[in-house]
Structures are given as structure tokens and as C-alpha cells.
Design a protein around this motif. Structure first.
Motif, PDB file in Angstrom:
ATOM      1  N   HIS A   1      -0.191 -14.893  41.278  1.00 57.24           N
ATOM      2  CA  HIS A   1       0.483 -13.814  40.571  1.00 57.24           C
ATOM      3  C   HIS A   1      -0.218 -12.489  40.856  1.00 57.24           C
TER       4      HIS A   1
ATOM      5  N   HIS B   1       7.224 -12.940  36.030  1.00 61.06           N
ATOM      6  CA  HIS B   1       5.985 -12.763  35.257  1.00 61.06           C
ATOM      7  C   HIS B   1       6.110 -11.565  34.328  1.00 61.06           C
TER       8      HIS B   1
ATOM      9  N   ASP C   1       4.733  -8.155  35.522  1.00 62.18           N
ATOM     10  CA  ASP C   1       3.529  -8.201  34.688  1.00 62.18           C
ATOM     11  C   ASP C   1       3.673  -7.201  33.537  1.00 62.18           C
TER      12      ASP C   1
ATOM     13  N   HIS D   1       5.087 -10.267  30.176  1.00 59.50           N
ATOM     14  CA  HIS D   1       4.488 -10.563  28.861  1.00 59.50           C
ATOM     15  C   HIS D   1       5.285  -9.813  27.798  1.00 59.50           C
TER      16      HIS D   1
ATOM     17  N   GLU E   1      -0.971 -18.004  32.212  1.00 56.41           N
ATOM     18  CA  GLU E   1      -1.635 -17.767  33.457  1.00 56.41           C
ATOM     19  C   GLU E   1      -3.100 -18.160  33.350  1.00 56.41           C
TER      20      GLU E   1
HETATM   21 NI    NI Z   1       0.002 -11.539  33.449  1.00 52.29          NI
END
Ligand code: NI
Length: 258
Positions: free
Chosen positions: A156, A6, A206, A8, A94
Motif C-alpha cells: 500500500h 485504501h 489513504d 480510512h 494494514e
Molecule cells: Ni492507511
């Protein structure tokens, strides 16, 4: 192999740009990346990055914080069109609920609608889901029970108690752990890390958010997932190679990556 499930990487916080971020993290030992979308524009960016790097896979979806001004029918048809454009889209995400940033009941009702419809889309496309649940455990659980994701999913950045963990595990879902597990005062995430079965665990960053210790306070990078792994090793008394390999295999299984 290390799999950050995960990140970004398209986030504007990276002044060097997403290409450099991925190159750097590959150099630092990350072998696979899952880049989720949080809206349509970023879902497209995730697809584009996946087309540039064999190590990168992606998910498409609309995050609960982004639903306010959107029309559900339009979003579903955009996601369906996007899905046709790449064979590296391995999940819908997500998606979920966020009551931390949003308090307005009307918008929360809209979040629920988007969550349910995107679960249904995942089922139709035979994809797993990536779930965002912030301060909304009860409603998230209710929706997951009433609208089960048929091809699995991951909770997540799991942020619940050990009790909630048991509920989520009983639905057959994976658990994603991130930077907070490394925070000194994070008693609950450490308890969760201790009891979560290794065969249901994924590691994530994340990034650019939730930076683990010792980089906390700075921008997060996918390769800092090594610091998350290190802390889980310590808590579970398992060597890092085993955590790396098992979480990587779990991620490949969930996202059906060959
Ligand atoms: Ni996220």
C-alpha cells in the motif's frame, strides 16, 4: 468502475462522519471501497461500515504505529474473534513496519513481531494482506521473503524506488499508488507509475491523508482517487476507463470480491 482500495473513512478528521463521506464518494462515482483497520477499535468501525453499504469491504489489523502498548497474543485472539463476525472482511491490514515515526529499536522489534504474526494469521484465515512500509524497505522485504503471504497482498502507498518495485513484484504482490504520484516534484513515484505493469496496479487514496493535486493541503476523500487515476493515465498514456476497469478488476481479484 472505480475501486478505492485504501481509505480510512472512519477517521475523526471527517467532521461530517463516515456515513456522509461514503455517500458523497458513491455519488461522485466510487463503486467499491476497501476500508482497512489500523487498530482493533477502527477494525470494528470498518466492519460496521461494510455492513451498512454493499459497496464497502474491509480489512482488520493493527498498524505498526499502534503496537507499542499492545500484547500480541491478545491482539491475535481479538482479530480471530472479529473475523467470525463478518463475511465482508477480505484482508488482514494494514500491517507492516514504520521507521519514520518510530526510531526506538525495541519498538521496531515489536513491530516486526506483530507484522510476522499477522501475516501468519492471514495465511491461517486464507486472506491477503495490506502492507504498510514506511522507511523500512529492507526489513519489510526480509520479512516478506521469510514469511510469505500465501494469499497475496498489496504494498500500500508504494514509496520505494524502481529497484524495490521489481523486488516486490517478484513476490507476486500488487502495488498501491496514491496522491503522491500527482505531486509535481515526486519524481520516483512517477517513475514507478510508468513501469508498474497495469495488471499489478491498484489505486488508493489513504484518505483522509495524502491528498492529491489539486486538493493538496486539504482533507482527502475516496473520490479524489479520480485525480490519482488521471495522473497515472497521463504518465502511462492509457485512457482513464482502462485504468479504472483494470485496477478495479485487480482489486476484486486480490480481495476475492465477487
Ligand atoms: Ni492507511
Amino acid at each position: 468502475m472505480i475501486f478505492d482500495t485504501h481509505c480510512h473513512v472512519y477517521d475523526e478528521k471527517y467532521v461530517e462522519g463516515e456515513i456522509e463521506v461514503i455517500k458523497k464518494s458513491i455519488q461522485e462515482g466510487v463503486g467499491l471501497f476497501m476500508v482497512p483497520g489500523d487498530n482493533i477499535i477502527n477494525s470494528k468501525k470498518a466492519i460496521e461500515l461494510a455492513s451498512l453499504f454493499p459497496e464497502v469491504y474491509c480489512a482488520i489489523g493493527v498498524h505498526p504505529s499502534d503496537v507499542e502498548s499492545l500484547d500480541i497474543e491478545e491482539v491475535i485472539s481479538q482479530l480471530k474473534e472479529l473475523y467470525k463476525t463478518s463475511n465482508k472482511i477480505k484482508a488482514i491490514g494494514e500491517i507492516g513496519l514504520d521507521k519514520y515515526w518510530v526510531k526506538d529499536e525495541k519498538i521496531i522489534a515489536k513491530q516486526k513481531e506483530f507484522f510476522i504474526r499477522q501475516i501468519e494469521l492471514a495465511n491461517e484465515l486464507k486472506l491477503p494482506i495490506i502492507i504498510h512500509d514506511r522507511d523500512a524497505h529492507e526489513d519489510t522485504l526480509k520479512i516478506l521473503k521469510e514469511h510469505p503471504p500465501l494469499y497475496g497482498g498489496v504494498m500500500h502507498c508504494f514509496s520505494g524506488s524502481v529497484e524495490y518495485l521489481k523486488e516486490i513484484l517478484s513476490l507476486g504482490l500488487y502495488i498501491g499508488l496514491d496522491g503522491p504520484v500527482t505531486y509535481k516534484n515526486a519524481i520516483t513515484p512517477k517513475e514507478v507509475a510508468k513501469v508498474v505493469p497495469l495488471d499489478r496496479l491498484l489505486v488508493e487514496t489513504d484518505s483522509p491523508y495524502l491528498t492529491p493535486v489539486p486538493f493538496r493541503g486539504k482533507i482527502n476523500y475516496p473520490h479524489y482517487v479520480k485525480n490519482v487515476i488521471e495522473e497515472i493515465c497521463r504518465i502511462k498514456s492509457i485512457n482513464s476507463r482502462e485504468i479504472e476497469n483494470t485496477t478495479c478488476e485487480n482489486g476484486k481479484k486480490l480481495f476475492r470480491i465477487e
